[in-house]
Design a protein around this motif. Sequence first.
Motif, PDB file in Angstrom:
ATOM      1  N   ARG A 179      50.967  42.845  41.567  1.00  0.00           N
ATOM      2  CA  ARG A 179      49.573  42.698  41.231  1.00  0.00           C
ATOM      3  C   ARG A 179      49.239  42.303  39.915  1.00  0.00           C
ATOM      4  O   ARG A 179      50.411  42.014  38.688  1.00  0.00           O
ATOM      5  CB  ARG A 179      49.570  44.101  41.027  1.00  0.00           C
ATOM      6  CG  ARG A 179      48.009  44.810  40.214  1.00  0.00           C
ATOM      7  CD  ARG A 179      47.611  46.155  40.440  1.00  0.00           C
ATOM      8  NE  ARG A 179      48.186  46.449  39.596  1.00  0.00           N
ATOM      9  CZ  ARG A 179      47.926  47.290  38.012  1.00  0.00           C
ATOM     10  NH1 ARG A 179      46.616  47.685  38.960  1.00  0.00           N
ATOM     11  NH2 ARG A 179      48.584  47.966  37.655  1.00  0.00           N
ATOM     12  N   ASP A 192      37.588  47.364  44.491  1.00  0.00           N
ATOM     13  CA  ASP A 192      36.616  47.478  45.231  1.00  0.00           C
ATOM     14  C   ASP A 192      37.244  49.045  46.683  1.00  0.00           C
ATOM     15  O   ASP A 192      38.604  48.674  46.416  1.00  0.00           O
ATOM     16  CB  ASP A 192      37.692  46.247  46.013  1.00  0.00           C
ATOM     17  CG  ASP A 192      36.851  46.100  47.185  1.00  0.00           C
ATOM     18  OD1 ASP A 192      36.226  46.514  47.706  1.00  0.00           O
ATOM     19  OD2 ASP A 192      35.909  44.691  47.768  1.00  0.00           O
ATOM     20  N   GLU A 216      37.059  49.263  49.629  1.00  0.00           N
ATOM     21  CA  GLU A 216      37.365  48.828  50.593  1.00  0.00           C
ATOM     22  C   GLU A 216      39.616  48.284  49.978  1.00  0.00           C
ATOM     23  O   GLU A 216      39.944  47.997  51.925  1.00  0.00           O
ATOM     24  CB  GLU A 216      37.014  48.061  51.493  1.00  0.00           C
ATOM     25  CG  GLU A 216      35.393  49.027  51.640  1.00  0.00           C
ATOM     26  CD  GLU A 216      34.418  48.604  52.432  1.00  0.00           C
ATOM     27  OE1 GLU A 216      35.252  48.003  53.644  1.00  0.00           O
ATOM     28  OE2 GLU A 216      33.584  49.891  52.787  1.00  0.00           O
ATOM     29  N   ARG A 217      39.019  47.484  49.118  1.00  0.00           N
ATOM     30  CA  ARG A 217      40.686  46.670  48.939  1.00  0.00           C
ATOM     31  C   ARG A 217      41.058  47.089  47.568  1.00  0.00           C
ATOM     32  O   ARG A 217      40.776  46.588  46.073  1.00  0.00           O
ATOM     33  CB  ARG A 217      40.472  45.583  48.980  1.00  0.00           C
ATOM     34  CG  ARG A 217      39.820  44.925  50.593  1.00  0.00           C
ATOM     35  CD  ARG A 217      39.777  43.468  50.700  1.00  0.00           C
ATOM     36  NE  ARG A 217      39.617  42.819  49.531  1.00  0.00           N
ATOM     37  CZ  ARG A 217      39.790  41.258  49.234  1.00  0.00           C
ATOM     38  NH1 ARG A 217      39.919  40.499  50.035  1.00  0.00           N
ATOM     39  NH2 ARG A 217      38.976  40.905  48.034  1.00  0.00           N
ATOM     40  N   PRO A 218      41.657  48.065  47.646  1.00  0.00           N
ATOM     41  CA  PRO A 218      42.396  48.912  46.329  1.00  0.00           C
ATOM     42  C   PRO A 218      42.949  47.775  45.692  1.00  0.00           C
ATOM     43  O   PRO A 218      43.204  47.745  43.884  1.00  0.00           O
ATOM     44  CB  PRO A 218      42.935  50.470  46.758  1.00  0.00           C
ATOM     45  CG  PRO A 218      43.194  50.210  48.379  1.00  0.00           C
ATOM     46  CD  PRO A 218      42.176  49.139  48.801  1.00  0.00           C
ATOM     47  N   GLU A 219      43.752  46.885  45.931  1.00  0.00           N
ATOM     48  CA  GLU A 219      44.302  46.204  45.973  1.00  0.00           C
ATOM     49  C   GLU A 219      43.646  44.767  44.382  1.00  0.00           C
ATOM     50  O   GLU A 219      44.412  44.038  43.533  1.00  0.00           O
ATOM     51  CB  GLU A 219      45.437  45.694  45.964  1.00  0.00           C
ATOM     52  CG  GLU A 219      44.871  44.833  46.862  1.00  0.00           C
ATOM     53  CD  GLU A 219      44.054  44.684  48.559  1.00  0.00           C
ATOM     54  OE1 GLU A 219      43.936  43.855  49.689  1.00  0.00           O
ATOM     55  OE2 GLU A 219      44.166  45.936  48.545  1.00  0.00           O
ATOM     56  N   VAL A 220      42.176  44.893  44.616  1.00  0.00           N
ATOM     57  CA  VAL A 220      41.408  43.873  44.309  1.00  0.00           C
ATOM     58  C   VAL A 220      40.937  44.601  43.048  1.00  0.00           C
ATOM     59  O   VAL A 220      40.059  45.689  43.042  1.00  0.00           O
ATOM     60  CB  VAL A 220      40.326  43.539  44.969  1.00  0.00           C
ATOM     61  CG1 VAL A 220      39.663  43.036  44.349  1.00  0.00           C
ATOM     62  CG2 VAL A 220      41.064  42.616  45.566  1.00  0.00           C
ATOM     63  N   GLN A 221      41.747  44.257  41.400  1.00  0.00           N
ATOM     64  CA  GLN A 221      41.146  45.311  40.505  1.00  0.00           C
ATOM     65  C   GLN A 221      40.506  44.188  39.295  1.00  0.00           C
ATOM     66  O   GLN A 221      41.062  42.913  39.445  1.00  0.00           O
ATOM     67  CB  GLN A 221      42.283  46.042  39.937  1.00  0.00           C
ATOM     68  CG  GLN A 221      42.453  47.278  41.378  1.00  0.00           C
ATOM     69  CD  GLN A 221      44.088  48.057  40.700  1.00  0.00           C
ATOM     70  OE1 GLN A 221      44.826  47.978  39.331  1.00  0.00           O
ATOM     71  NE2 GLN A 221      44.272  48.867  41.292  1.00  0.00           N
TER      72      GLN A 221
END
Length: 116
Positions: free
Chosen positions: A5, A42, A44-49
Amino acid sequence: MPIKRVVADLETKSLEQTKTFYERVLGFEVVMDHGWIVTLADPERPEVQLSLMTHDETAPVVPAVSIQVDDVDAAYEEAKASGAEIVHELTDEPWGVRRFFVRDPGGHVVNVLAHR
């Protein structure tokens, strides 16, 4: 060395105002709040931080970016072997990460970490 990440770290004087801005304008949601650092994702996309920081709790500076890796000890040894400046020594932090800070050739401080 697999990278798990990458999260941008933004320094702010007003954590609450900056957090509210990213929530309202871009739809981020808080996924972690330690009082001095808030991480937003995000929904909808928890990896976008994105992390917002007033300071770092145990290190001397706010890093520009945090990079989570599989093997932080190997990354630390490679950073030392390369002659890079270690800004914050390899440390087991009370919030469950093992990390160190290193300065890249462009002068940016990078938080390299692994979750324990």
